[in-house]
Structure formats: C-alpha cells, structure tokens
Scaffold this active site. Sequence first.
Site, PDB file in Angstrom:
ATOM      1  N   LYS A 128     -11.623  -2.009   7.474  1.00 37.57           N
ATOM      2  CA  LYS A 128     -10.805  -2.940   8.227  1.00 37.57           C
ATOM      3  C   LYS A 128     -11.210  -2.925   9.706  1.00 37.57           C
ATOM      4  O   LYS A 128     -11.454  -3.962  10.287  1.00 37.57           O
ATOM      5  CB  LYS A 128      -9.317  -2.573   8.117  1.00 37.57           C
ATOM      6  CG  LYS A 128      -8.830  -2.335   6.685  1.00 37.57           C
ATOM      7  CD  LYS A 128      -8.618  -3.623   5.905  1.00 37.57           C
ATOM      8  CE  LYS A 128      -8.541  -3.410   4.403  1.00 37.57           C
ATOM      9  NZ  LYS A 128      -7.389  -2.671   3.922  1.00 37.57           N
TER      10      LYS A 128
ATOM     11  N   ASP B 145      -1.402   6.551   6.489  1.00 42.11           N
ATOM     12  CA  ASP B 145      -2.508   5.661   6.156  1.00 42.11           C
ATOM     13  C   ASP B 145      -2.665   4.699   7.336  1.00 42.11           C
ATOM     14  O   ASP B 145      -1.770   3.899   7.610  1.00 42.11           O
ATOM     15  CB  ASP B 145      -2.153   4.889   4.866  1.00 42.11           C
ATOM     16  CG  ASP B 145      -3.159   3.786   4.519  1.00 42.11           C
ATOM     17  OD1 ASP B 145      -4.124   3.578   5.269  1.00 42.11           O
ATOM     18  OD2 ASP B 145      -2.945   3.132   3.467  1.00 42.11           O
TER      19      ASP B 145
ATOM     20  N   TRP C 119       0.843  -1.206   0.000  1.00 38.57           N
ATOM     21  CA  TRP C 119       0.000   0.000   0.000  1.00 38.57           C
ATOM     22  C   TRP C 119       0.871   1.246   0.000  1.00 38.57           C
ATOM     23  O   TRP C 119       0.566   2.217  -0.680  1.00 38.57           O
ATOM     24  CB  TRP C 119      -0.966  -0.014   1.176  1.00 38.57           C
ATOM     25  CG  TRP C 119      -1.837  -1.235   1.208  1.00 38.57           C
ATOM     26  CD1 TRP C 119      -1.998  -2.092   2.251  1.00 38.57           C
ATOM     27  CD2 TRP C 119      -2.668  -1.752   0.151  1.00 38.57           C
ATOM     28  NE1 TRP C 119      -2.874  -3.087   1.912  1.00 38.57           N
ATOM     29  CE2 TRP C 119      -3.296  -2.913   0.634  1.00 38.57           C
ATOM     30  CE3 TRP C 119      -2.939  -1.339  -1.154  1.00 38.57           C
ATOM     31  CZ2 TRP C 119      -4.173  -3.673  -0.140  1.00 38.57           C
ATOM     32  CZ3 TRP C 119      -3.807  -2.090  -1.937  1.00 38.57           C
ATOM     33  CH2 TRP C 119      -4.417  -3.236  -1.421  1.00 38.57           C
TER      34      TRP C 119
HETATM   35  C1  LIG Z   1      -6.856  -2.300   2.555  1.00 41.01           C
HETATM   36  C2  LIG Z   1      -5.868  -1.204   2.601  1.00 41.01           C
HETATM   37  C3  LIG Z   1      -5.744  -0.271   1.555  1.00 41.01           C
HETATM   38  C4  LIG Z   1      -6.601  -0.327   0.319  1.00 41.01           C
HETATM   39  O1  LIG Z   1      -7.881   0.108   0.642  1.00 41.01           O
HETATM   40  P1  LIG Z   1      -9.026   0.361  -0.456  1.00 41.01           P
HETATM   41  O2  LIG Z   1     -10.129   0.929   0.386  1.00 41.01           O
HETATM   42  O3  LIG Z   1      -9.335  -0.953  -1.069  1.00 41.01           O
HETATM   43  O4  LIG Z   1      -8.514   1.347  -1.436  1.00 41.01           O
HETATM   44  C5  LIG Z   1      -4.818   0.732   1.710  1.00 41.01           C
HETATM   45  N1  LIG Z   1      -4.039   0.831   2.795  1.00 41.01           N
HETATM   46  C6  LIG Z   1      -4.117  -0.054   3.802  1.00 41.01           C
HETATM   47  C7  LIG Z   1      -3.223   0.078   4.979  1.00 41.01           C
HETATM   48  C8  LIG Z   1      -5.029  -1.097   3.736  1.00 41.01           C
HETATM   49  O5  LIG Z   1      -5.106  -1.994   4.743  1.00 41.01           O
END
Ligand SMILES: *Cc1c(COP(=O)(O)O)cnc(C)c1O
Length: 362
Positions: free
Chosen positions: A195, A171, A101
Amino acid sequence: MSRVYNFSAGPAALPEEVLREAAAEMLDYAGTGMSVMEMSHRSKTYDKIIKDAEQDLRDLMGIPDNYKVLFLQGGAHLQFAMVPMNFMKHGVADYIVTGNWAKRAWKEASKYGKANCVASSEDKNFNYIPDCSDLPISEDADYVYICQNNTIYGTQFHILPDTKGKTLVADVSSCFLAEPIDVEKYGMIYGGVQKNIGPAGVVIAIIREDLITEEVWPGTPTMLQYKTHADKDSLYNTPPAYGIYICGKVFQWLKNIGGLEVMKERNEKKAALLYDFLDKSRLFTPTVTDKASRSWMNVDFVTGEKALDAEFVKAAEEAGLSGLKGHRSVGGMRASLYNAVSIEAVEALVKFMKDFEETHQR
Ligand SMILES: *Cc1c(COP(=O)(O)O)cnc(C)c1O
C-alpha cells in the site's frame, strides 16, 4: 510513455524516482553484472541491501534497539494467524473490529484461543472509529489488536486505544510511514508493504524483543514462528529479496525528502484538499462524516446514485485519474492518497471533480 495519477488502494503508486532508479539498475546492480533478482541472498552485496534497508527504516521511525525488524512473506493475511499463534500465551486476546481486515484478524485468532471483540463499528458499516478510552479489556488478554487505518472504509485511529497496560498490536498496512509514530506504544506493528512502501510480497513486522519467545501455539510451523526469523535477521530462508530492495529505495526516498515529519505535512495537506472540497460539494458526499475518524490515506465518497458513480469513475479513468472505484462493501469512489501520490495529483483530482460537478446533477 505517460504515467497516470494513480489512486489505487493497493498495490499502489510508488515514487517515480524509485522506479527509475530500479530500472537503471535492472541489468547491472552496482557493477555486479546482474540484477538484484538474480543475486544470492547470501552474497555480500545483498547483505548490504537488506541491512541498509533495515537501518534506514530504524532511522525513519526511530525504532528502539529492543525492537526487531523482520521482513516476512504471506501478506498481512498470514499475520492474522501468526499474531495469535505467537502471542496468545494465555489463550486470550481482545480485538477492536473497525473493518473487514480487523474482522478477518479477529475470526482467524479465534482458531487459536479466545478472541474477544471489545469494540466494533459494524453497526454503521464501519464508517467511524469507536470511543476506545474505556474498553472492557480482558484481565488475562495477551494483547489488544487494532487495524490502525481501515483501507476499505476510510477511517483511521488518530488516537490509540487505552489498552489498560496490555500489549498493543497494530496492522498498519495502509498507513505505514505516513507520519511519525511512537513505536514504544506498540508491542508489534506490522504491514504488507504494497500500500504505502513497496511491491506486494513483503510484510514488515516490528516486534518488541520480549514478545518473541519459543512459547507458541503447539504445532506452529517453524516458518510461522517470529523467533525463527528474528534469530536469523530475516535470512532464515530466501527472503522476498527484490521486494526488500525496492522497500530500501523507498526508505531512501523518504529520508531524502526530509523524513516522516515532511511526509506527514504533505499527507495532511493532500487529505485536507480533498475533504474540504467534499464537505462543500453539492454532488459528492464523503462516507465518513465523523471528522475525527477520517483516514488521511483512503478517502471514500459517493454521489448517491450508482450510475453516476460509475460514470464518474469511467470519465476519471479516461482523464488519467486511475484507480478511483470504491471497494464493493462501500460502493462509490475511493481515492487512496498514499505517500507516493503527489499534491499535484490530488489537485488534479479535485479540479476534475469540480468540473464534473458543474456538468452533472443528481
Ligand atoms: C490490504 C490490507 C490487508 C490485506 O493484505 P494482504 O497483503 O492482501 O494480505 C490487511 N490489512 C490492511 C489494513 C490492508 O490495507
């Protein structure tokens, strides 16, 4: 009805109380005679839902008044673009690449300016967090970017990098609200909620006000400017209304259990249960051996034999332990121990692994 122990990496487990409440309110929310899904986002009833959700989040995280809370869409992926479009005022940013990511965010940023990779753990398939105490931070960097919890690889920043005074952007998709954090250490915190908070379709961004300006990458669409959403309290257009309502319920649930300190204790205990077993196991091995880099949220492990991994995942699924298959870039297994995963669920998993170990040899 029977519910499984859900270890999915995302979309992932939600608190059962929240789902039950939402079910009870499905046809008639608070005497309105309609579902929240059917309700105008301009109505008084909905205004209270979104305002209360924001306030509860502010209370939980201790978000200072000079930070905006935005409810956005487009997944974490859209933030990979929105962050550089809005924040690369000098056209330079530094990225710490600790997984898939972070790498995607770094690549996306290079469309809008000079995105430097100042540290990486790719040399060991991202199974550790690099030392970030003295990085070659660019003098003209507009921000330093991290992915705080690496969902796929099971690593996590437990100590934030020294950004040498530059704005930190993180993030936190897979560690949102897992423990108390000091918001003021960040310029921006964002995450997709699917998540650790709510249903897919909502992204929450917490941004220090001075970073939200009209000075953005030329040609940035109105919808991709933070200022558009900040000026209208996330109601510039139709927000992901039902998803925000569920997030609000999860914030209430967190407040009711005692807030993020209590959540942290539970999460620490859950992670310890599983890692302690893995460190002693003669069949299973954790893929992250550097203990200081280990994620409390996503725990990756292998038997060392692909066929045995597959057998384990299948047997676990049949025993009501769901979502344990690892991501293809690591293989093996991954147990995601998000906030809504109970201690009881982790105990059940460890017991199942012990039993499996008794009857299987590598
Ligand atoms: C799952 C995840 C993403 C991607 O998320 P989307 O909502 O599918 O774009 C990005 N960063 C992290 C840390 C993730 O766990």
